[in-house]
Design a protein around this motif. Structure first.
Motif, short mmCIF file in Angstrom:
data_model
loop_
_atom_site.label_atom_id
_atom_site.label_comp_id
_atom_site.label_asym_id
_atom_site.label_seq_id
_atom_site.Cartn_x
_atom_site.Cartn_y
_atom_site.Cartn_z
N GLU A 38 18.47 7.68 -8.57
CA GLU A 38 17.92 7.85 -7.23
C GLU A 38 17.08 9.11 -7.15
O GLU A 38 15.97 9.11 -6.58
CB GLU A 38 19.06 7.90 -6.20
N LEU A 39 17.58 10.20 -7.73
CA LEU A 39 16.83 11.46 -7.76
C LEU A 39 15.54 11.29 -8.55
O LEU A 39 14.48 11.79 -8.16
CB LEU A 39 17.69 12.56 -8.37
N LEU A 40 15.61 10.56 -9.67
CA LEU A 40 14.42 10.30 -10.48
C LEU A 40 13.40 9.50 -9.68
O LEU A 40 12.20 9.82 -9.70
CB LEU A 40 14.81 9.54 -11.74
N GLY A 41 13.87 8.47 -8.96
CA GLY A 41 12.96 7.66 -8.16
C GLY A 41 12.23 8.48 -7.10
O GLY A 41 11.02 8.32 -6.88
N GLN A 42 12.96 9.39 -6.45
CA GLN A 42 12.35 10.26 -5.43
C GLN A 42 11.32 11.18 -6.05
O GLN A 42 10.24 11.41 -5.48
CB GLN A 42 13.44 11.07 -4.73
N ALA A 43 11.63 11.72 -7.25
CA ALA A 43 10.69 12.61 -7.94
C ALA A 43 9.42 11.86 -8.32
O ALA A 43 8.31 12.40 -8.20
CB ALA A 43 11.36 13.19 -9.18
N LEU A 44 9.56 10.62 -8.77
CA LEU A 44 8.39 9.83 -9.15
C LEU A 44 7.54 9.49 -7.92
O LEU A 44 6.30 9.51 -7.98
CB LEU A 44 8.83 8.54 -9.85
N GLU A 45 8.21 9.19 -6.80
CA GLU A 45 7.48 8.88 -5.57
C GLU A 45 6.62 10.06 -5.12
O GLU A 45 5.51 9.88 -4.61
CB GLU A 45 8.45 8.48 -4.46
N ARG A 46 7.13 11.28 -5.31
CA ARG A 46 6.35 12.47 -4.94
C ARG A 46 5.09 12.58 -5.79
O ARG A 46 4.12 13.23 -5.41
CB ARG A 46 7.20 13.74 -5.08
N GLN A 47 5.10 11.94 -6.97
CA GLN A 47 3.93 11.94 -7.84
C GLN A 47 3.10 10.66 -7.67
O GLN A 47 2.18 10.40 -8.44
CB GLN A 47 4.37 12.06 -9.30
N GLY A 48 3.44 9.87 -6.64
CA GLY A 48 2.71 8.65 -6.37
C GLY A 48 3.02 7.52 -7.34
O GLY A 48 2.20 6.61 -7.54
N LEU A 49 4.22 7.55 -7.92
CA LEU A 49 4.61 6.54 -8.91
C LEU A 49 5.84 5.78 -8.44
O LEU A 49 6.62 6.27 -7.63
CB LEU A 49 4.91 7.20 -10.26
N ASN A 50 6.00 4.57 -8.96
CA ASN A 50 7.14 3.72 -8.63
C ASN A 50 7.89 3.39 -9.91
O ASN A 50 7.30 2.90 -10.87
CB ASN A 50 6.66 2.44 -7.93
N MET A 51 9.20 3.65 -9.91
CA MET A 51 9.98 3.47 -11.13
C MET A 51 9.98 2.02 -11.60
O MET A 51 9.86 1.74 -12.79
CB MET A 51 11.42 3.96 -10.91
N LYS A 52 10.13 1.05 -10.68
CA LYS A 52 10.16 -0.36 -11.07
C LYS A 52 8.84 -0.79 -11.69
O LYS A 52 8.81 -1.54 -12.68
CB LYS A 52 10.49 -1.23 -9.87
N ILE A 53 7.74 -0.30 -11.12
CA ILE A 53 6.42 -0.65 -11.66
C ILE A 53 6.25 -0.05 -13.05
O ILE A 53 5.72 -0.70 -13.97
CB ILE A 53 5.30 -0.17 -10.71
N LEU A 54 6.72 1.18 -13.23
CA LEU A 54 6.63 1.82 -14.54
C LEU A 54 7.40 1.02 -15.58
O LEU A 54 6.94 0.79 -16.70
CB LEU A 54 7.16 3.25 -14.48
N GLN A 55 8.60 0.60 -15.22
CA GLN A 55 9.43 -0.14 -16.17
C GLN A 55 8.84 -1.50 -16.48
O GLN A 55 8.87 -1.96 -17.63
CB GLN A 55 10.85 -0.29 -15.59
N THR A 56 8.25 -2.14 -15.46
CA THR A 56 7.62 -3.45 -15.67
C THR A 56 6.40 -3.32 -16.57
O THR A 56 6.13 -4.20 -17.39
CB THR A 56 7.21 -4.07 -14.32
N ALA A 57 5.69 -2.19 -16.44
CA ALA A 57 4.47 -1.98 -17.23
C ALA A 57 4.76 -1.60 -18.68
O ALA A 57 3.85 -1.46 -19.49
CB ALA A 57 3.61 -0.91 -16.57
#
Length: 317
Positions: free
Chosen positions: A124-143
């Motif tokens: 959850e903390l990782l997801g929030q950190a990625l969102e602050r950088q304009g990134l989405n964890m699920k999209i990253l994993q799918t890519a």
């Protein structure tokens, strides 16, 4: 005329045999997944590491029984670092975590641990950190991008995010802060990038002696933000001989730990938020100091390690 009944009986017997075989096969198939799922899945840690982890769990369980009932999951911290993140949970509810490292001599060490629902490498903390950088964890994993747990001495737990055609990103696992890429690249280059061989490590790491440790209850102190109370900056650091006394006898006086040039690796300066005593046969073996807990995960670190890497300061000198 007499041969037909025999042939008929043989056919019936054959059919019954096939039918019973099918029933047995279906029964075995229905049982197999459950048995397989219950089998140990700690493929990422040698047996010696698992045994060492169980010794620490037994010690922590003397003051917190939840550890004794917890399920342990092992995650290698690499490449280049012979360490493991051990996540403890009961029915998917976090109980605590441990970081187990190896010394250059091949000895195992409990580098740090945490208790309760706060844990390093929190998704959850990782997801929030990625969102602050304009990134989405699920999209990253799918890519097909890669996100891995890393650990750098003396005490930096971080995520490495590797994206196709982008520079690597480094995120502090204790607070979600973005870390300087150039500094982390130098750290990783210096520590090497060769993945460790588990079979080789299993031969190199000695299986620990079953020493019976005990832990005291955790003594907690209110966490605070060192950056909002700067009087510690004008005080002299406590002498090593004073620190243990200060921790155990002067609970009302707030302390700050600063690792000076190593603060990047600690996520500090950090508030001292508690301590726990480890003992053998009623004699003190070690004292683990709780750091953080205000804007970051509370982490328990050996006092000797902290005294080696930095200094303790009083808030009101």
């Amino acid at each position: 005329m007499k041969k037909r009944p025999r042939s008929k009986r043989r056919n019936i017997g054959h059919c019954l045999s096939v039918f019973l075989s099918m029933i047995i096969c279906f029964a075995l198939l229905s049982i197999w997944p459950t048995t397989h799922a219950a089998a140990p899945t700690n493929r990422f840690a040698p047996a010696s590491v698992e045994q060492f982890a169980q010794l620490q769990v037994s010690a922590l369980g003397t003051s917190n029984p939840d550890w004794l009932a917890a399920k342990l999951e092992y995650y290698p911290l690499g490449p280049g670092n012979h360490g493991w993140f051990v996540h403890a949970s009961i029915q998917d509810k976090p109980v605590g975590y441990m970081i187990i490292s190896t010394t250059p001599q091949g000895e195992l060490l409990l580098s740090e641990y945490g208790q309760g629902e706060q844990a390093l490498y929190n998704n959850e903390l990782l997801g929030q950190a990625l969102e602050r950088q304009g990134l989405n964890m699920k999209i990253l994993q799918t890519a097909g991008d890669k996100i891995t747990r890393r650990y750098a001495a003396p005490l930096l737990a971080y995520w490495k995010v590797e994206r196709v055609n982008h520079p690597a990103m480094y995120i502090d696992a204790s607070n979600g802060d973005l870390l300087p890429a150039d500094r982390l690249e130098r750290v990783e280059t210096g520590s090497g990038t060769k993945f460790f061989n588990l079979k080789e490590l299993q031969q190199q790491i000695a299986i620990p002696e079953p020493t019976r440790f005990h832990t005291s209850p955790v003594i907690l102190q209110p966490a605070f933000d060192p950056s909002s109370q700067l009087t510690w900056l004008i005080s002299e650091p406590l002498q090593p001989s004073q620190v243990k006394q200060q921790l155990q006898q002067n609970h009302s006086e707030a302390l700050v730990f600063s690792a000076e040039e190593w603060n990047l690796f600690y996520g500090g300066p950090l508030p001292v938020s508690g301590y726990q005593i480890w003992s053998i046969a009623s004699s003190t073996f070690d004292l683990y100091v709780g750091l953080g807990g205000f804007n970051s995960t509370q982490r328990f670190i050996p006092l000797n390690k902290l005294l080696h890497d930095g200094h303790f300061y009083k808030i009101n000198p």
